[in-house]
Design a protein around this motif. Structure first.
Motif, mmCIF file in Angstrom:
data_model
loop_
_atom_site.group_PDB
_atom_site.id
_atom_site.type_symbol
_atom_site.label_atom_id
_atom_site.label_comp_id
_atom_site.label_asym_id
_atom_site.label_seq_id
_atom_site.Cartn_x
_atom_site.Cartn_y
_atom_site.Cartn_z
ATOM 1 N N ARG A 75 0.822 -1.209 0.000
ATOM 2 C CA ARG A 75 0.000 0.000 0.000
ATOM 3 C C ARG A 75 0.856 1.258 0.000
ATOM 4 N NH1 ARG A 75 -4.082 -2.541 4.499
ATOM 5 N NH2 ARG A 75 -5.530 -3.558 3.035
ATOM 6 N N VAL A 76 1.937 1.248 0.771
ATOM 7 C CA VAL A 76 2.843 2.403 0.801
ATOM 8 C C VAL A 76 3.478 2.606 -0.571
ATOM 9 C CG1 VAL A 76 4.985 3.291 1.804
ATOM 10 C CG2 VAL A 76 3.290 2.216 3.277
ATOM 11 N N GLU A 77 3.789 1.506 -1.228
ATOM 12 C CA GLU A 77 4.391 1.589 -2.562
ATOM 13 C C GLU A 77 3.443 2.258 -3.557
ATOM 14 O OE1 GLU A 77 7.198 -1.402 -5.210
ATOM 15 O OE2 GLU A 77 5.491 -2.225 -4.108
ATOM 16 N N LYS A 78 2.126 2.146 -3.303
ATOM 17 C CA LYS A 78 1.133 2.760 -4.184
ATOM 18 C C LYS A 78 0.852 4.214 -3.816
ATOM 19 C CE LYS A 78 -1.219 -1.594 -5.224
ATOM 20 N NZ LYS A 78 -2.485 -2.362 -5.096
ATOM 21 N N GLY A 79 1.511 4.727 -2.776
ATOM 22 C CA GLY A 79 1.366 6.128 -2.425
ATOM 23 C C GLY A 79 0.601 6.404 -1.155
ATOM 24 N N ILE A 80 0.115 5.363 -0.473
ATOM 25 C CA ILE A 80 -0.606 5.556 0.785
ATOM 26 C C ILE A 80 0.404 5.796 1.902
ATOM 27 C CG2 ILE A 80 -2.193 4.456 2.431
ATOM 28 C CD1 ILE A 80 -3.323 2.855 0.130
ATOM 29 N N THR A 81 0.056 6.624 2.865
ATOM 30 C CA THR A 81 0.968 6.892 3.982
ATOM 31 C C THR A 81 1.076 5.647 4.878
ATOM 32 O OG1 THR A 81 -0.800 7.737 5.398
ATOM 33 C CG2 THR A 81 0.357 9.326 3.981
ATOM 34 N N VAL A 82 2.157 5.595 5.641
ATOM 35 C CA VAL A 82 2.390 4.452 6.523
ATOM 36 C C VAL A 82 1.284 4.332 7.566
ATOM 37 C CG1 VAL A 82 3.957 3.471 8.242
ATOM 38 C CG2 VAL A 82 4.883 4.524 6.190
ATOM 39 N N SER A 83 0.891 5.462 8.147
ATOM 40 C CA SER A 83 -0.138 5.421 9.191
ATOM 41 C C SER A 83 -1.474 4.952 8.635
ATOM 42 C CB SER A 83 -0.285 6.790 9.840
ATOM 43 O OG SER A 83 -0.606 7.775 8.860
ATOM 44 N N ASP A 84 -1.836 5.421 7.435
ATOM 45 C CA ASP A 84 -3.093 4.979 6.821
ATOM 46 C C ASP A 84 -3.037 3.503 6.453
ATOM 47 O OD1 ASP A 84 -4.203 7.467 7.089
ATOM 48 O OD2 ASP A 84 -3.733 8.109 5.042
ATOM 49 N N ALA A 85 -1.884 3.053 6.014
ATOM 50 C CA ALA A 85 -1.723 1.630 5.679
ATOM 51 C C ALA A 85 -1.823 0.766 6.932
ATOM 52 C CB ALA A 85 -0.378 1.407 4.989
ATOM 53 N N PHE A 86 -1.248 1.246 8.036
ATOM 54 C CA PHE A 86 -1.396 0.536 9.312
ATOM 55 C C PHE A 86 -2.866 0.505 9.745
ATOM 56 C CE2 PHE A 86 3.202 1.432 10.814
ATOM 57 C CZ PHE A 86 3.611 0.208 10.302
ATOM 58 N N GLY A 87 -3.531 1.675 9.620
ATOM 59 C CA GLY A 87 -4.914 1.786 10.070
ATOM 60 C C GLY A 87 -5.874 0.933 9.264
ATOM 61 N N ALA A 88 -5.511 0.587 8.018
ATOM 62 C CA ALA A 88 -6.387 -0.226 7.177
ATOM 63 C C ALA A 88 -6.351 -1.704 7.556
ATOM 64 C CB ALA A 88 -6.001 -0.059 5.708
ATOM 65 N N SER A 89 -5.432 -2.083 8.434
ATOM 66 C CA SER A 89 -5.316 -3.478 8.858
ATOM 67 C C SER A 89 -5.756 -3.616 10.315
ATOM 68 C CB SER A 89 -3.862 -3.962 8.718
ATOM 69 O OG SER A 89 -3.708 -5.257 9.250
ATOM 70 N N ALA A 90 -6.462 -4.703 10.591
ATOM 71 C CA ALA A 90 -6.940 -4.942 11.958
ATOM 72 C C ALA A 90 -5.850 -5.457 12.876
ATOM 73 C CB ALA A 90 -8.094 -5.946 11.923
ATOM 74 N N TYR A 91 -4.693 -5.795 12.335
ATOM 75 C CA TYR A 91 -3.630 -6.395 13.143
ATOM 76 C C TYR A 91 -2.774 -5.367 13.865
ATOM 77 C CZ TYR A 91 -4.600 -10.956 11.123
ATOM 78 O OH TYR A 91 -5.205 -12.124 10.772
ATOM 79 N N PHE A 92 -2.842 -4.098 13.446
ATOM 80 C CA PHE A 92 -1.993 -3.083 14.066
ATOM 81 C C PHE A 92 -2.812 -2.264 15.056
ATOM 82 C CE2 PHE A 92 -0.174 -4.008 9.920
ATOM 83 C CZ PHE A 92 1.119 -4.353 10.293
#
Length: 401
Positions: free
Chosen positions: A310-327
């Motif tokens: 997701r980060v590689e596609k331009g999403i920020t790290v925090s948003d990519a973390f927030g999109a997963s239930a594991y973090f």
């Protein structure tokens, strides 16, 4: 060909290790060239029990920490890399570590980089370790990178020791319970069964169950051991498969308190490693992919890889973390603060310290809860055995009275 050697330095200090050479003569010349006096040189396969028991030569995490810490201190004090490695070679106590350092010395002497030398020993130096050393060499800050590496390894080892310490006590109690039960089944119950038969009394259900278990263990112990070993082998084979590991890792996360402890320890290691890689100059996506290797749970590993995509596609790290239930939310918030301030590595290291404190608190809670729980289990197990053994005899005496 690899040779084992024992030698003494110019100061009379004995050292030992392994060296690659064509024959013993060439090995002796190499040692003499490095101001070492050879005492014994043997083929590596002829060195005592080490040719049969390879784990006797395995380097430990403490060896790696000592090597990293000392090397960073010597480089920071102004010594050259070659001088530092020669000193470290004389200080290594484990044969595997001494062997690797000796090989690294030879590689650096022949013009290779330190990262190229340690790359040949993946069992000792992890890919993250090698990547950080390579970054330190390219930036000219090898001593500072080694210092951070040593601190990271020390925190990682302390965290694992904390978790292992929390699990050690219940494991010992369970093993002791199994040992006592097996001794009862093999030596005590058969003798009592003879007594029951001589008294010609009818056994209650719980006693018949205990006698059945005892007969099974004493008469069919090869089958019992074989079934146990086959079960362990089958479980290991199944767990190595992707489907099996996913099921087991998911259930482990659902265990009360233990699941929380596993999650917090993984977040502490992941955040610390991720922050360390970013601070050393590695790209965010590469840092995420490398940090995925430090977590033991396949679901978290997949989640980190997904974050990297997701980060590689331009999403920020925090948003990519927030999109997963594991973090957990705290890691998401700290990542967002780090991105806003431009200090993501510092925020990640603070998150790691937070989860380390949480691990310590969870371990205290677990230890407090485990003591009464273990006592209850012990009382139940011992009480059931005593009740099953004593009930028939008590019935006999009651009928006589």
């Amino acid at each position: 060909m690899k040779f084992y050697y024992r030698a003494v330095t110019q100061n009379g200090k004995p050292i030992q290790g392994f060296i690659d050479s064509r024959d013993t003569r060439e090995a002796a010349l190499y040692l003499q060239k490095h101001q070492l006096i050879p005492i014994k040189i043997l083929e590596a396969g002829n060195v005592g029990l080490s040719r049969y028991v390879h784990f006797l030569k395995k380097a430990s995490m403490k060896d790696l920490i000592f090597f990293t810490r000392q090397l960073s201190s010597m480089l920071g004090s102004g010594l050259t890399l070659m001088q530092s490695l020669l000193i470290m070679r004389d200080q290594m106590k484990t044969s595997a570590m001494a062997d690797s350092v000796q090989s690294i010395v030879a590689d650096v002497e022949n013009g290779k980089t330190l990262s190229a030398g340690i790359e040949k020993y993946p069992d000792i130096f992890s890919p993250i370790y090698i990547a950080l050393i390579r970054t330190g060499e390219s930036s000219g800050l090898l001593d500072k990178v080694l210092t951070r590496l040593a601190e990271n390894l020390e925190k990682q080892e302390n965290l694992r020791e904390t978790v292992r310490g929390a699990l050690l006590y219940p494991m010992i109690v369970v093993i002791m319970m199994i040992a006592v039960t097996v001794i009862m089944m093999i030596f005590v119950i058969p003798q009592l069964n003879v007594l029951y038969q001589n008294l010609n009394i009818e056994l209650p259900a719980q006693t018949r169950f205990i006698v059945f278990l005892s007969d099974t263990v004493t008469l069919f112990w090869p089958l019992v051991i074989g079934a146990f070993l086959l079960g362990v082998y089958g479980f290991r084979r199944w767990y190595k498969q992707d489907s099996g590991r996913r099921i087991v890792d998911q259930y482990l996360l659902r265990i009360p308190i233990f699941g929380k402890l596993m999650m917090e320890s993984m977040m502490a290691e992941f955040a610390r490693t991720f922050g360390l890689l970013i601070s050393s100059g590695s790209l965010v996506v590469d840092s995420l992919l490398k940090s995925a290797d430090v977590v033991d749970n396949i679901h978290y590993r997949d989640a980190i890889v997904m974050v990297a995509k997701r980060v590689e596609k331009g999403i920020t790290v925090s948003d990519a973390f927030g999109a997963s239930a594991y973090f957990p939310p705290y890691l998401v918030q700290m990542s967002k603060i780090g991105e806003q301030t431009g200090k993501l590595d510092d925020s990640l290291l603070k998150a790691s310290e937070y989860y380390e404190r949480e691990v310590n608190q969870t371990v205290k809670t677990l230890t407090t809860l485990m003591e009464p729980l273990i006592m209850i289990l012990l009382a139940f197990g011992v009480g059931f055995l005593i009740f099953a053994v004593i009930t028939p005899i008590y019935n006999v005496f009651s009928s006589i009275q």
